[in-house]
Design an enzyme around this catalytic site. Structure first.
Site, short mmCIF file in Angstrom:
data_model
loop_
_atom_site.label_atom_id
_atom_site.label_comp_id
_atom_site.label_asym_id
_atom_site.label_seq_id
_atom_site.Cartn_x
_atom_site.Cartn_y
_atom_site.Cartn_z
N LYS A 95 0.87 -1.31 0.01
CA LYS A 95 0.13 -0.16 0.06
C LYS A 95 0.93 1.48 0.00
O LYS A 95 2.13 1.18 0.31
CB LYS A 95 -0.88 0.02 1.27
CG LYS A 95 -2.12 -0.93 0.89
CD LYS A 95 -3.31 -0.98 1.91
CE LYS A 95 -4.41 -1.75 1.27
NZ LYS A 95 -5.42 -2.28 2.18
N ARG A 103 -3.69 -10.10 5.07
CA ARG A 103 -3.98 -9.97 3.48
C ARG A 103 -2.89 -9.56 2.80
O ARG A 103 -2.48 -8.39 2.75
CB ARG A 103 -5.29 -9.30 3.25
CG ARG A 103 -5.59 -9.13 1.77
CD ARG A 103 -6.72 -8.47 1.72
NE ARG A 103 -7.38 -8.19 0.16
CZ ARG A 103 -6.97 -7.71 -0.64
NH1 ARG A 103 -5.79 -6.82 -0.41
NH2 ARG A 103 -7.39 -7.78 -2.03
N1 HH2 Z 1 -7.34 -3.82 0.59
C1 HH2 Z 1 -7.63 -3.91 -0.85
C2 HH2 Z 1 -8.49 -4.73 -1.17
N2 HH2 Z 1 -9.48 -5.58 -0.33
N3 HH2 Z 1 -9.92 -6.28 1.73
C3 HH2 Z 1 -9.44 -6.16 2.92
N4 HH2 Z 1 -10.50 -6.91 3.91
N5 HH2 Z 1 -8.63 -5.27 3.67
C4 HH2 Z 1 -7.82 -4.49 2.84
O1 HH2 Z 1 -6.93 -3.94 3.25
C5 HH2 Z 1 -8.10 -4.71 1.48
C6 HH2 Z 1 -9.10 -5.41 1.01
C7 HH2 Z 1 -6.75 -3.31 -1.87
O2 HH2 Z 1 -5.80 -4.07 -2.16
P1 HH2 Z 1 -5.75 -4.92 -3.81
O3 HH2 Z 1 -6.76 -5.75 -3.79
O4 HH2 Z 1 -4.37 -5.27 -3.89
O5 HH2 Z 1 -6.04 -3.77 -4.82
P2 HH2 Z 1 -7.21 -3.26 -5.70
O6 HH2 Z 1 -8.46 -3.18 -4.71
O7 HH2 Z 1 -6.87 -2.01 -6.27
O8 HH2 Z 1 -7.38 -4.65 -6.68
#
Ligand code: HH2
Length: 278
Positions: A221, A256
């Site tokens: 992040k 995660r």
């Molecule tokens: N962060 C993201 C997405 N989902 N879910 C939970 N429970 N906690 C988090 O911190 C969280 C989440 C963002 O990360 P990522 O899936 O890699 O990115 P994107 O949403 O751009 O696909």
């Protein structure tokens, strides 16, 4: 001993577990989205599993700041073929969505966990999850992805996130979702400044004191990029691993992550220190 009940699984949380991210998007902030290539998504899920993921988290809508919302039908179209392929691997599959329609389709197709960055606030979401046996992760977010980083504001970020999560736990229990099916997550990067994010990490133990297992998502992040100068998602891997260990040290039970193998090694050291090597 804490146990999380999700679908047919009873996950023991006496050692920290790893949720491996599988992004079925093409615009993920972390740079690892596989778009609508089903084979690539299954291969990525397989690699995350082989690296030691305890849970696989499939997401078909990007929640990166400024991302446009996906349509429910589009999310379902991306999710179902991958979910169908991975659901019988003996590892719980989580689906990252805010939409009740997608939740229902995912649960029907074998998802053991719903990971909702909106904490089941969409109309009908509580009812959909209450009807089945899936677990649910309730995450805090101020605002919505499109605008959440515009001007996040809190008087006391830790107290406000704490109060929000307690409220959502109570709403779930009132709707008939047993507390043993719940996870809570402070939502790093979701409507928070750099200072807010580090205050939450520093005081994560206060969130853990709620008594519901905490999931922490810090992997790659921007709060890590901001203090390391690393702009590229993959280059944030060492900082991500450090952040995962710090979150676990402050009480997180599940992390995660994108980089499962490296996180697993780091948590093996933490486990050995905490629990001995026998
Ligand atoms: N962060 C993201 C997405 N989902 N879910 C939970 N429970 N906690 C988090 O911190 C969280 C989440 C963002 O990360 P990522 O899936 O890699 O990115 P994107 O949403 O751009 O696909």
């Amino acid at each position: 001993m804490t146990t999380l009940y999700c679908g047919p699984y009873a996950l023991t949380l006496d050692r920290p577990l790893i949720m491996g991210v599988v992004n079925l998007t093409s615009d993920s902030f972390s740079g690892d989205g596989v778009g609508s290539d089903v084979r690539a998504a299954i291969a990525h899920a397989e690699a995350q599993r082989a690296a030691g993921a305890d849970i696989l988290d499939l997401g078909a809508e990007s929640s990166r700041p400024g991302a446009p919302p996906a349509r429910a039908e589009e999310e379902i179209r991306r999710l179902l073929p991958v979910l169908g392929a991975v659901r019988d691997w003996g590892v719980p599959v989580s689906v990252d969505t805010t939409k009740p329609k997608v939740m229902r389709a995912a649960i029907d197709a074998g998802a053991a966990l719903i990971n909702d960055i909106a904490a089941l606030r969409a109309p009908g979401a509580l009812e959909v999850v209450a009807r089945g046996e899936a677990g649910v992760c309730l995450m805090h977010m101020q605002g919505e992805p499109r605008t959440m980083q515009d001007a996040p504001q809190y008087d006391d970020v830790v107290a406000e996130v704490h109060a929000f999560l307690v409220g959502r736990v109570l709403a779930c229990v009132a709707a008939g979702i047993a507390q043993s099916r719940l996870l809570i997550d402070p939502g790093f990067g979701f409507g928070k400044t750099l200072q807010h994010n580090y205050a939450l990490l520093r005081e994560l133990d206060r969130i853990a004191q709620i008594g519901v297992p905490v999931l922490a998502g810090l992997s790659r992040k921007s709060m890590l990029g901001a203090v390391t100068g690393r702009e590229n998602g993959l280059a944030r891997m060492p900082a991500s691993v450090a952040a995962a260990v710090l979150a676990v040290e402050r009480g997180a039970r599940i992390v995660r992550v994108h980089d499962v193998a490296a996180t697993r090694d780091a948590l093996a050291v933490w486990n050995a220190m905490e629990r001995g090597t026998e």
